[in-house]
Scaffold this active site. Sequence first.
Site, PDB file in Angstrom:
ATOM      1  N   TYR A  65       0.565  -1.817  -0.162  1.00 15.67           N
ATOM      2  CA  TYR A  65      -0.109   0.156  -0.023  1.00 15.67           C
ATOM      3  C   TYR A  65       1.148   1.450   0.094  1.00 15.67           C
ATOM      4  O   TYR A  65       1.625   1.366   0.685  1.00 15.67           O
ATOM      5  CB  TYR A  65      -1.505  -0.129   1.110  1.00 15.67           C
ATOM      6  N   GLU A  67      -0.520   5.094  -0.024  1.00 18.04           N
ATOM      7  CA  GLU A  67      -1.776   6.275  -0.408  1.00 18.04           C
ATOM      8  C   GLU A  67      -0.411   7.253  -0.686  1.00 18.04           C
ATOM      9  O   GLU A  67       0.416   7.783   1.093  1.00 18.04           O
ATOM     10  CB  GLU A  67      -2.765   6.552   0.090  1.00 18.04           C
ATOM     11  N   ASP A 242      -7.133  14.824 -23.422  1.00 18.61           N
ATOM     12  CA  ASP A 242      -6.924  13.897 -23.246  1.00 18.61           C
ATOM     13  C   ASP A 242      -6.844  12.329 -24.099  1.00 18.61           C
ATOM     14  O   ASP A 242      -6.850  12.594 -25.302  1.00 18.61           O
ATOM     15  CB  ASP A 242      -8.658  13.350 -22.503  1.00 18.61           C
ATOM     16  N   THR A 271      -3.604   7.631 -20.682  1.00 22.07           N
ATOM     17  CA  THR A 271      -3.739   5.984 -20.628  1.00 22.07           C
ATOM     18  C   THR A 271      -2.226   5.773 -21.027  1.00 22.07           C
ATOM     19  O   THR A 271      -1.442   6.684 -21.260  1.00 22.07           O
ATOM     20  CB  THR A 271      -4.637   4.905 -21.685  1.00 22.07           C
ATOM     21  N   ARG A 280      -1.691  -1.290 -18.179  1.00 24.25           N
ATOM     22  CA  ARG A 280      -2.708  -1.030 -18.031  1.00 24.25           C
ATOM     23  C   ARG A 280      -2.603   0.151 -17.218  1.00 24.25           C
ATOM     24  O   ARG A 280      -2.376  -0.089 -16.099  1.00 24.25           O
ATOM     25  CB  ARG A 280      -3.876  -1.852 -17.673  1.00 24.25           C
TER      26      ARG A 280
END
Length: 479
Positions: A65, A67, A242, A271, A280
């Site tokens: 993790y 964050e 985008d 992306t 991805r």
Amino acid sequence: MSSPNAESTAFRSALEVIRAVEPRVADAIGAELVDQRESLKLIASENYASPATLLAMGNWFSDKYAEGTVGRRFYAGCQNVDTVEALAAEHAKELFGAAHAYVQPHSGIDANLVAFWAILADRVESPALKRAQARHVNDLTEQDWFALRRELGNQRMLGMSLDAGGHLTHGFRPNISGKMFDQRSYGTDPATGLVDYDKVAEAAREFKPLILVAGYSAYPRKVNFRIMREIADSVGATFMVDMAHFAGLVAGKVFTGDFDPVPHAHIVTTTTHKSLRGPRGGMVLCGPELADQVDRGCPMVLGGPLPHVMAAKAVALAEARRPDFADYASRIVDNAQALAEGLLRRGAKLVTGGTDNHLVLIDVSGYGLTGRQAEAALLDSGIVTNRNAVPQDPNGAWYTSGIRIGTPALTTRGLGTAEMDATAELIHTVLTQTTPGSNADGTPSKAKYNLDPALADKVGHQATELLAAFPLYPSVSLA
Ligand code: DSN
């Protein structure tokens, strides 16, 4: 470069380990490689990531993790995550010439949500938001929160409509962007299929959006971002691009000057797995003025960052900084143009009459088919595409009248312009030999179709033969 032997051993060993726990998953992974090897992958948003990129994702970074941002985490023990996140951001900044890069978004939609939040927080005059940012959340009253929602809600967004080639997240009503924003769209000129900048300027003058969005997932042309920025500036809008579909063409310096969004937009999202050929995921690029808000992406709108994917982003972005990536990017466009020319020569109707990027949009109404029928008939024949609406599509977004095809994946595989002409012939054969089907009661169906299975089989074999000279992941043997 790693040795082919090392790559093959790595994938084989991985499958052996997986097979020992759940053999059906190992089998499915192996079957996916076979399917991808044997079919003509023309989905404009897909590609083949390098073995190094794929392998960077399959490890213990997945267990962590993290964050927060580099050096400012809500969890202990993030020093190695810091290393790969900083590396990915550094490569992204260098590659695109951006002041700031945020590499945590898990997808393009996530990247857009991060950008929307950053713009709202930076631009909207909201005394309640200022209070929320200045004090501890517990010190705010229910009235403060009510005021915050009222002040931030209903902001205006102007984006390209879905049927003109825009993306769902640019204000399409079924998407959250079309629900949280008061949205309007600009389309394309019905005669040419091209963006009409005067019309965009007119819409912006009338609507006065907070955000002007450019970028697309099914528009086969370049967009002039200098003009779009001028339009945004003329109405005080934040200009967001985008570039998910064409990031590889920006990275490879095919789109430069007015067509490179980074120097013109206030904020750019993308992306990492389409023409950019990475894992991805998503990414946001911006200047220093939005950087603080963008860096709040997790936990503001994102779940915990995926360190294994950030590691793979760092690998893929390092690959995109190599000189051969520019050659790859220009071959993507050469191939798309050869495919378009091959189709046009055989009588196909193409939206805008051609392409200057990585994708071609065939209007299959010229063959008397819906997009859904054409997509299924092509798939039966070993050609993987996706149906897509065309401008003012009478068949809507489900059945559609279009087939979107793109060249990033086949170009990675090494196919060139001669093979694109052969591909156009295969597509032409299938589409001219497919007829619309009927429902049980005899009424016309938008989904059913008739195609001789022997013909589909023959085309499938021709597709496999065409691909035989261009092996996919040649270093990887799972036998
Ligand atoms: N799903 C992507 C595409 O195919 O274009 C966009 O989200």
